[in-house]
Design an enzyme around this catalytic site. Sequence first.
Site, mmCIF file in Angstrom:
data_model
loop_
_atom_site.group_PDB
_atom_site.id
_atom_site.type_symbol
_atom_site.label_atom_id
_atom_site.label_comp_id
_atom_site.label_asym_id
_atom_site.label_seq_id
_atom_site.Cartn_x
_atom_site.Cartn_y
_atom_site.Cartn_z
ATOM 1 N N HIS A 173 -7.999 1.432 -0.878
ATOM 2 C CA HIS A 173 -8.140 0.304 -1.960
ATOM 3 C C HIS A 173 -9.559 -0.028 -2.525
ATOM 4 C CE1 HIS A 173 -3.805 0.912 -1.445
ATOM 5 N NE2 HIS A 173 -4.063 0.380 -0.288
ATOM 6 N N SER A 206 0.646 -1.198 -0.116
ATOM 7 C CA SER A 206 0.084 -0.053 0.114
ATOM 8 C C SER A 206 0.836 1.238 0.043
ATOM 9 C CB SER A 206 -0.890 -0.167 1.027
ATOM 10 O OG SER A 206 -1.947 1.135 1.340
#
Length: 304
Positions: A190, A86
């Site tokens: 996300h 991430s």
Amino acid sequence: MLVLVAPGQGAQTPGFLTPWLELPGAADRLAGWSDAIGLDLAHYGTKADADEIRDTAVAQPLLVAAGLLSAAALGDVSPGAVAGHSVGEITAAAFAGVLDDTAALGLVRTRGLAMAEAAAITETGMSALLGGDPEVSVAHLEKLGLTPANVNGAGQIVAAGTLEQLAALEADKPEGVRRVVPLKVAGAFHTHHMAPAVAKLEAAAKELTVSAPTVRYVSNKDGRVVTEGAEVIARLVGQVANPVRWDLCMETFQELGVTALIEVCPGGTLTGLAKRALPGVPTVALKTPDDLDAARTLVAEHAA
């Protein structure tokens, strides 16, 4: 073949930077980054409480700064590949020479602010599923309207969505899942909930000076090695609204012939996954400077 990896949001804990700032030059470097991005990283890394550093706009720059500081303390390293989970992908982009350190901190500051704004639109969150079959879990999540935002491998999937959807998941776990653990993040990262942040990152990306990776850069999007700097940045922009496929990253590490893995500060999450998905591969998590000697041993034995 050594792989150097950087963790994502949720790895931070109160005071975790304190011992790192005792190293020569570390406090000055952090102060320079703080001035550049308008955020007191030393305060948040040493004195702030858990709620303060849970703030997306704070947590993300703090994590990238910690990764860069701990990697610098490790000394000269020639990894065979780099990757980040991430927001850790921005740290990895700096490791690979795609961005310089200051540019990486500027980009992550924009990312954190934009994602915090997007998260404020709807109350959302993320929860980790422990155990179960990934295919069964993904189908169950989709039935509940949740997104499998992180497919981490080693049997771990992170679900993201509204708080109501996550509550429904807690009450109705997929078959085989032992526990559903809420994560210390402030939004459904996300997922489509982060779409408003993409445009702001696209605008910021146009101002960057970008170089080609000097080492293999393994992308969260699909586990592929990316060789063009512009593509790395494009993937970083799109990544905020799309799932993290850490499982595919670890498959690529294996295909590349990984023999050791070091996770920069605040390490622990990714080495834990690697111990299950890459059995026999020695790992070191940089949690405090006390871990540097063990990491340097791996560097000496496994780096190019």
